[in-house]
Motif scaffolding. Structure first.
Motif, mmCIF file in Angstrom:
data_model
loop_
_atom_site.group_PDB
_atom_site.id
_atom_site.type_symbol
_atom_site.label_atom_id
_atom_site.label_comp_id
_atom_site.label_asym_id
_atom_site.label_seq_id
_atom_site.Cartn_x
_atom_site.Cartn_y
_atom_site.Cartn_z
ATOM 1 N N VAL A 189 3.408 -9.137 -2.565
ATOM 2 C CA VAL A 189 3.736 -9.188 -1.655
ATOM 3 C C VAL A 189 5.301 -9.263 -1.574
ATOM 4 C CG1 VAL A 189 3.951 -11.810 -0.899
ATOM 5 C CG2 VAL A 189 2.703 -10.774 0.658
ATOM 6 N N GLY A 205 -2.639 -11.263 14.099
ATOM 7 C CA GLY A 205 -3.376 -9.904 13.461
ATOM 8 C C GLY A 205 -0.872 -9.995 12.785
ATOM 9 N N THR A 216 0.884 -8.181 7.198
ATOM 10 C CA THR A 216 0.321 -7.219 6.579
ATOM 11 C C THR A 216 -0.798 -6.810 5.851
ATOM 12 O OG1 THR A 216 1.646 -7.469 5.080
ATOM 13 C CG2 THR A 216 3.018 -6.848 7.117
ATOM 14 N N GLY A 217 -0.995 -5.684 5.811
ATOM 15 C CA GLY A 217 -2.584 -6.051 4.789
ATOM 16 C C GLY A 217 -2.068 -6.881 3.749
ATOM 17 N N SER A 218 -0.891 -6.532 2.603
ATOM 18 C CA SER A 218 -0.700 -7.348 1.392
ATOM 19 C C SER A 218 -0.881 -8.988 1.611
ATOM 20 C CB SER A 218 0.569 -6.500 1.282
ATOM 21 O OG SER A 218 1.789 -6.848 1.877
ATOM 22 N N LEU A 244 -2.090 -10.721 3.899
ATOM 23 C CA LEU A 244 -3.536 -11.221 4.337
ATOM 24 C C LEU A 244 -4.389 -11.012 2.906
ATOM 25 C CD1 LEU A 244 -5.257 -11.941 6.491
ATOM 26 C CD2 LEU A 244 -6.102 -9.999 6.961
ATOM 27 N N LEU A 245 -3.975 -10.012 2.555
ATOM 28 C CA LEU A 245 -4.829 -10.319 0.712
ATOM 29 C C LEU A 245 -4.626 -11.534 -0.364
ATOM 30 C CD1 LEU A 245 -6.396 -8.405 -1.442
ATOM 31 C CD2 LEU A 245 -4.731 -6.821 -2.734
ATOM 32 N N THR A 246 -3.790 -11.666 -0.239
ATOM 33 C CA THR A 246 -2.792 -12.441 -0.735
ATOM 34 C C THR A 246 -2.854 -13.573 -0.236
ATOM 35 O OG1 THR A 246 -0.366 -10.848 -1.276
ATOM 36 C CG2 THR A 246 -0.200 -13.586 -1.846
#
Lengths: 46, 230
Positions: free
Chosen positions: B33, B181, B184-186, B188-190
Motif C-alpha cells: 500500500v 470513497g 484508493t483501490g490498494s 481498500l484492498l489492504t
C-alpha cells in the motif's frame, strides 16, 4: 511527515498483547490437561 | 478429553489460516500500500486500528445476542460464549484505544482529547470491564450470569453511539472514509484483507476461550461429583 516510531510502537503493542493472550490461553489449556489426567488417576484408584 | 483434542486441532487449523492471512496483510500494509500523503507512514496504523474496532463491535454484538439467548433459556453455554466474546472484545477495545492515542499524537498533537468518539469508546471499555467483573465476582454463578447478561444487553447500546459519533457530533476523528470513497483501490484492498485476517483471529480466540471455559466447568462438576461420592 515521517513518524516511524509511532507506527512501530502501535504495531509492537498490538502483537505483544495478542501473543500474551494466546500464551495465557495455552497455559490454561495445559493446566486443564493436567487436571484431567489427575482426575483419571483418581477414578482408576476408586 | 477427546473434545478438548478435537477443539485444539480445529483451532490450530483456524490459527494456521489466520497466520497465513495475517502475513499477507502485513505484506500489504508495509510493502504494497502507498504511503498516505498528508499523514505519512503513521497512517498505516489505520490498517490495524479499524479491523480491531470492527471486531470489537462484532464481539460485543455476539455478547448482546448470547445475553438475550441466556436470559430466555438460562442455558450456561450462552453465558460462556458471551463471556468469552466480551473478554476478546475488551482486549480489542484496549488495543483500539492504545493505537488511537498513538495515532492522535502525531496527527492532532495530543495523546488524548475528550472527543465524542474517543469518550464513547472509553465508556464502552468500562462497560465491558464491569461486565467481566460482575460475571467473575458474583456470589452465585447463575446470579453473575444474569446480571452480566443485563449489562451485555444494555451496554451494547453504546456500540451504535461509538459508530455514529462522527456523524452525530462535531468531532476531530476522521469521517468514515470507506463509505465516502476516500480510499484508493490498494488502500481498500489492504483494509479488507486486514479486516478478514483480524476476524479469523477473533473467531480462533473465541473458539479457544469458549472451549476452555466449557472444560473448566466440566472439570468443576466432575470434582464436585467425586467429592460427594467420597
Amino acid at each position: 511527515m515521517e513518524n516511524w516510531g509511532y507506527l512501530v510502537a502501535a504495531y509492537s503493542i498490538i502483537w505483544v498483547a495478542i501473543f500474551i493472550y494466546i500464551f495465557t490461553l495455552h497455559r490454561r489449556q495445559r493446566q486443564l490437561r493436567r487436571e484431567i489426567d489427575s482426575l483419571k488417576e483418581k477414578l482408576k484408584g476408586n | 478429553m477427546q473434545a478438548l483434542k478435537q477443539n485444539t486441532r480445529s483451532v490450530n487449523g483456524l490459527l494456521g489460516l489466520t497466520f497465513a492471512l495475517m502475513i499477507a496483510a502485513q505484506f500489504l500494509i508495509f510493502v504494497y500500500v502507498p504511503t498516505e500523503r498528508t499523514m505519512g507512514v503513521v497512517q498505516r496504523i489505520f490498517y490495524f486500528h479499524v479491523p480491531l474496532a470492527w471486531n470489537a463491535f462484532l464481539a460485543f454484538a455476539i455478547v448482546f445476542v448470547c445475553s438475550i439467548l441466556y436470559l430466555r433459556s438460562r442455558d450456561m453455554k450462552w453465558d460462556r460464549l458471551a463471556r468469552s466474546s466480551a473478554e476478546i472484545g475488551l482486549l480489542f477495545t484496549t488495543l483500539v484505544l492504545i493505537t488511537g492515542t498513538i495515532w492522535d499524537k502525531p496527527a492532532w498533537g495530543v495523546w488524548w482529547t475528550w472527543d465524542p468518539r474517543l469518550t464513547a469508546t472509553l465508556i464502552l471499555w468500562f462497560i465491558y470491564l464491569a461486565y467481566l467483573f460482575v460475571s467473575a465476582y458474583a456470589t452465585e454463578e447463575s446470579q453473575g450470569a444474569r446480571y452480566a447478561a443485563v449489562i451485555g444487553i444494555i451496554g451494547f447500546l453504546d456500540v451504535p453511539i461509538v459508530a455514529l459519533a462522527i456523524v452525530l457530533w462535531q468531532t476531530q476523528h476522521p469521517s468514515p472514509l470507506i463509505f465516502e470513497g476516500g480510499l484508493t483501490g490498494s488502500m481498500l484492498l489492504t483494509l479488507m484483507v486486514s479486516i478478514v485476517a483480524f476476524t479469523l483471529l477473533y473467531l480462533s480466540l473465541l473458539i479457544l476461550r469458549n472451549s476452555l471455559r466449557r472444560d473448566t466447568d466440566e472439570i468443576k462438576k466432575l470434582k464436585q461429583y467425586m467429592d460427594e461420592r467420597n
